[in-house]
Design an enzyme around this catalytic site. Structure first.
Site, short mmCIF file in Angstrom:
data_model
loop_
_atom_site.label_atom_id
_atom_site.label_comp_id
_atom_site.label_asym_id
_atom_site.label_seq_id
_atom_site.Cartn_x
_atom_site.Cartn_y
_atom_site.Cartn_z
N SER A 218 0.84 -1.20 0.00
CA SER A 218 0.00 0.00 0.00
C SER A 218 0.87 1.25 0.00
CB SER A 218 -0.88 0.00 1.24
OG SER A 218 -1.54 1.24 1.35
N HIS B 258 -8.44 -0.23 -3.80
CA HIS B 258 -9.33 -0.61 -2.71
C HIS B 258 -10.20 0.60 -2.37
CE1 HIS B 258 -9.45 -1.88 1.86
NE2 HIS B 258 -10.66 -1.73 1.35
N ASP C 51 -5.49 -7.74 3.98
CA ASP C 51 -5.08 -6.33 4.00
C ASP C 51 -5.16 -5.77 5.42
OD1 ASP C 51 -4.73 -3.61 3.57
OD2 ASP C 51 -6.55 -3.35 2.38
N GLY C 52 -4.00 -5.33 5.92
CA GLY C 52 -3.99 -4.67 7.22
C GLY C 52 -3.01 -5.32 8.18
N GLY C 53 -2.01 -4.58 8.61
CA GLY C 53 -1.06 -5.08 9.59
C GLY C 53 -0.12 -6.14 9.06
N HIS D 119 -1.06 -1.43 -4.13
CA HIS D 119 -2.36 -1.31 -3.47
C HIS D 119 -2.66 0.16 -3.18
CE1 HIS D 119 -5.67 -3.04 -1.15
NE2 HIS D 119 -5.43 -2.13 -0.22
N MET E 79 -10.23 -7.91 5.27
CA MET E 79 -9.54 -6.90 6.07
C MET E 79 -9.07 -7.53 7.38
SD MET E 79 -9.50 -3.87 4.52
CE MET E 79 -8.78 -3.07 5.94
N MET F 141 -10.23 6.72 0.08
CA MET F 141 -11.16 7.04 1.18
C MET F 141 -11.67 8.46 1.01
SD MET F 141 -8.50 6.00 4.13
CE MET F 141 -7.57 4.48 4.08
N GLY G 201 -9.35 2.14 7.29
CA GLY G 201 -9.32 3.59 7.52
C GLY G 201 -7.93 4.16 7.69
N PHE G 202 -7.05 3.41 8.37
CA PHE G 202 -5.73 3.96 8.65
C PHE G 202 -4.64 2.91 8.45
CE2 PHE G 202 -8.74 6.49 10.98
CZ PHE G 202 -8.33 7.79 10.71
N GLY G 203 -3.49 3.33 7.97
CA GLY G 203 -2.35 2.44 7.86
C GLY G 203 -1.71 2.24 9.22
N MET H 245 -12.89 2.64 -0.43
CA MET H 245 -13.63 2.74 0.82
C MET H 245 -14.63 3.88 0.65
SD MET H 245 -10.55 1.82 3.42
CE MET H 245 -9.29 1.80 2.16
N ASP I 183 -5.38 2.74 -1.58
CA ASP I 183 -6.54 2.88 -0.70
C ASP I 183 -7.25 4.21 -0.92
OD1 ASP I 183 -6.45 0.45 1.04
OD2 ASP I 183 -4.44 1.19 1.45
ZN ZN Z 1 -6.50 -1.49 1.45
#
Ligand code: ZN
Length: 179
Positions: A7, A65, A170-172, A32, A132, A36, A137-139, A67, A34
């Site tokens: 991302s 992606h 996706d995430g962490g 990736h 997810m 938003m 919402g946040f990296g 949102m 994101d």
């Molecule tokens: Zn994403």
């Protein structure tokens, strides 16, 4: 085969152009992005113009992606893969078809509290599903290991339905959690 789609959410956007060749050289499979708008998630990132600029300077496939729940056609025109949230309130089947009709591969995304079973009926319309592993919402958030169970279920269901489905998480994801 495992693919990597880093991302750019935490990148310095003024130096992003210089970073693109580094992404390519490092062997990642796609980028990736994101998107938003501050409504579905409490954060604002970027939209079509920035993605167009990125597209002009890289050959990497763009994995977008969303949102947000609108502008599907516009994003499908610049994305290689286009995902949107099951929870965003649009007509899921129609949106998946619209993405494919506009030339992108369709991805359905689910948040941590949505079960895998809820989207089984839509899998034939998907090229990819995105699970997810943090609240969107946040990296920079911590990976939720319970999301792995959802990946296993979706993988088994895709096999049962005879589908060739990519499953994205996706995430962490970092050097510690990626394996
Ligand atoms: Zn994403």
């Amino acid at each position: 085969m495992v693919k990597l789609s880093p991302s750019v959410l935490t990148a310095d956007f003024l130096t992003l152009r210089d970073m693109l060749p580094k992404f390519e050289q490092s062997g990642v499979d796609m980028l990736h992005l994101d998107v938003m708008d501050g409504i579905f998630v409490p954060n604002i990132s970027f939209g079509v113009p920035v993605i167009k600029s990125i597209k002009a300077h890289t050959n990497l496939p763009l994995d977008v992606h969303l949102m947000i729940d609108s502008y599907i056609k516009e994003f499908a025109a610049v994305a290689d893969w286009l995902g949107f949230h099951y929870e965003a309130g649009s007509n899921v089947a129609e949106t998946l078809k619209e993405i494919r009709a506009n030339g992108a591969k369709a991805c359905l995304t689910i948040k941590p509290k949505t079960s895998a079973e809820e989207i089984y009926e839509y899998l034939p319309l998907c090229d990819m599903v995105l699970v997810m592993s943090v609240e969107p919402g946040f990296g920079g958030q911590k990976f939720m290991p319970e999301s792995l169970d959802k990946v296993r279920k979706l993988s088994a269901e895709a096999k049962r339905q005879g589908l060739n489905l990519e499953i994205q998480i996706d995430g962490g994801i970092n050097a510690e959690t990626a394996p």
